[in-house]
Motif scaffolding. Sequence first.
Motif, short mmCIF file in Angstrom:
data_model
loop_
_atom_site.label_atom_id
_atom_site.label_comp_id
_atom_site.label_asym_id
_atom_site.label_seq_id
_atom_site.Cartn_x
_atom_site.Cartn_y
_atom_site.Cartn_z
N ALA A 213 -13.85 9.87 0.49
CA ALA A 213 -13.14 11.05 -0.02
C ALA A 213 -14.01 12.29 0.03
N ALA A 214 -15.29 12.13 -0.24
CA ALA A 214 -16.21 13.27 -0.20
C ALA A 214 -16.37 13.84 1.20
N HIS A 215 -15.99 13.05 2.20
CA HIS A 215 -16.05 13.51 3.60
C HIS A 215 -14.64 13.70 4.17
N ASP A 216 -13.63 13.77 3.30
CA ASP A 216 -12.24 13.97 3.71
C ASP A 216 -11.76 12.94 4.72
N LEU A 217 -12.17 11.70 4.52
CA LEU A 217 -11.75 10.62 5.41
C LEU A 217 -10.73 9.73 4.71
N PRO A 218 -9.69 9.32 5.44
CA PRO A 218 -8.70 8.41 4.85
C PRO A 218 -9.21 6.98 4.80
N VAL A 219 -8.76 6.24 3.80
CA VAL A 219 -9.05 4.82 3.66
C VAL A 219 -7.78 4.04 3.96
N CYS A 220 -7.90 3.05 4.85
CA CYS A 220 -6.80 2.14 5.18
C CYS A 220 -7.38 0.73 5.23
N PRO A 221 -7.40 0.02 4.12
CA PRO A 221 -8.17 -1.23 4.04
C PRO A 221 -7.71 -2.31 5.02
N HIS A 222 -8.67 -3.07 5.49
CA HIS A 222 -8.38 -4.36 6.12
C HIS A 222 -8.04 -5.35 5.01
N VAL A 223 -7.01 -6.17 5.23
CA VAL A 223 -6.53 -7.00 4.12
C VAL A 223 -7.01 -8.45 4.25
N GLY A 224 -8.29 -8.66 4.01
CA GLY A 224 -8.82 -10.01 3.96
C GLY A 224 -8.22 -10.82 2.83
N ASP A 225 -7.63 -10.14 1.86
CA ASP A 225 -6.97 -10.79 0.72
C ASP A 225 -5.46 -10.88 0.93
N MET A 226 -4.99 -10.54 2.11
CA MET A 226 -3.57 -10.47 2.44
C MET A 226 -2.84 -9.42 1.60
N GLY A 227 -3.58 -8.47 1.06
CA GLY A 227 -2.98 -7.33 0.38
C GLY A 227 -2.81 -7.48 -1.12
N GLN A 228 -3.10 -8.65 -1.68
CA GLN A 228 -2.85 -8.88 -3.10
C GLN A 228 -3.61 -7.89 -3.98
N ILE A 229 -4.90 -7.70 -3.70
CA ILE A 229 -5.73 -6.79 -4.48
C ILE A 229 -5.66 -5.38 -3.92
N HIS A 230 -5.63 -5.29 -2.60
CA HIS A 230 -5.67 -3.96 -1.97
C HIS A 230 -4.47 -3.11 -2.30
N GLN A 231 -3.32 -3.72 -2.58
CA GLN A 231 -2.17 -2.90 -2.97
C GLN A 231 -2.48 -2.11 -4.24
N HIS A 232 -3.23 -2.70 -5.14
CA HIS A 232 -3.64 -2.00 -6.36
C HIS A 232 -4.62 -0.88 -6.04
N LEU A 233 -5.58 -1.17 -5.17
CA LEU A 233 -6.62 -0.19 -4.86
C LEU A 233 -6.04 1.01 -4.12
N VAL A 234 -5.15 0.76 -3.18
CA VAL A 234 -4.52 1.86 -2.45
C VAL A 234 -3.67 2.70 -3.40
N ALA A 235 -2.95 2.04 -4.29
CA ALA A 235 -2.09 2.77 -5.24
C ALA A 235 -2.89 3.62 -6.21
N ALA A 236 -4.16 3.27 -6.42
CA ALA A 236 -4.99 4.00 -7.38
C ALA A 236 -5.94 5.01 -6.73
N THR A 237 -5.96 5.08 -5.40
CA THR A 237 -6.97 5.87 -4.69
C THR A 237 -6.31 7.00 -3.91
N PRO A 238 -6.62 8.25 -4.23
CA PRO A 238 -5.94 9.38 -3.58
C PRO A 238 -6.06 9.41 -2.06
N ASN A 239 -7.22 9.06 -1.52
CA ASN A 239 -7.40 9.15 -0.06
C ASN A 239 -7.08 7.86 0.68
N ALA A 240 -6.51 6.88 -0.03
CA ALA A 240 -6.01 5.66 0.62
C ALA A 240 -4.56 5.91 1.01
#
Length: 309
Positions: free
Chosen positions: A235-262
């Motif tokens: 975020a400090a470098h104005d870069l977007p985050v688009c996670p790889h889902v090694g967890d099949m998205g179970q945890i990452h859905q929470h992280l993306v929903a909570a992260t402005p640059n995701a």
Amino acid sequence: MIADTIDRYYAPALIGKDPFNVKQIWDELRFGPMHWIGRSGITHMALAAVDIALWDIMSKAAGKPLWQYLGGHKPDKIKAYNTNGGWLNWSKDQLIKDITGILEQGFTAVKMKVGKPDPREDFDRVQAVRRAIGDEVGLMIDVNQQWNITTAMTWGKKLEQFDLIWLEEPLNPDDISGHRKLADELNVPIALGEHVYNKYAFRDYITQGAVEYVQVDVTRVAGITEWLQIAGLAAAHDLPVCPHVGDMGQIHQHLVAATPNAIMLEYIPWIKHIFEEPINVVNGFYTLPQQPGASTTIIPRYFNEYRVR
């Protein structure tokens, strides 16, 4: 090996600890005995499992889904792109049939694999998919580290004409300078992170301009604690985050929903059946979990079936 690392080294160190001191625990485990064995790979992924469990405990104790406990940013839904298709071993006809079928489910962005022995075949397949799906659908390609710098520079240039969202993992993930050259020369953004294991490696990628979509995976870096640090660095470098889902998205859905640059999240509908609250995608969007925790609770009979003994 991951389970053995947890049982032998991390679990004993957790006895008597307060899970709400998760960052202190993270530091202690990170710089404990396993620090001398490895600072990525198995030891890091084992630490990720412990760290995720602690955040799950905290959010359950608070009575909040993890995305809300972290401070929700996208409280309604998050965009998904579909990776459950476009496989390299499929014929061109099967590839097109699969990807067009994905679009019929409501997805507006898809990813396909490249990395055939002859890059001309990759070009032909990408061209065929773009023609089949039209210009309005987002298209990413994933090389899975199969190219060298010469192949990536040559064919990356040729593939620019297909208006790709990104070119993923074109080179060995340890080759920061090679990715920087590609990022400088190509008009297709470089995406990577699936095989980058800590915040220092991400720092070097980001500060050297070698990555443009940050695909940090919470199961590969040392859990949610480190994931949040890397997302903040991006975020400090104005870069977007688009996670790889090694967890099949179970945890990452929470992280993306909570992260402005995701900005969106990969979708692979594998192992959904084992979770009490599996991921749910409707018309190309994740609907957010409402149960407290990190959506990692496994149905007991599947836990017993798949557990490491």
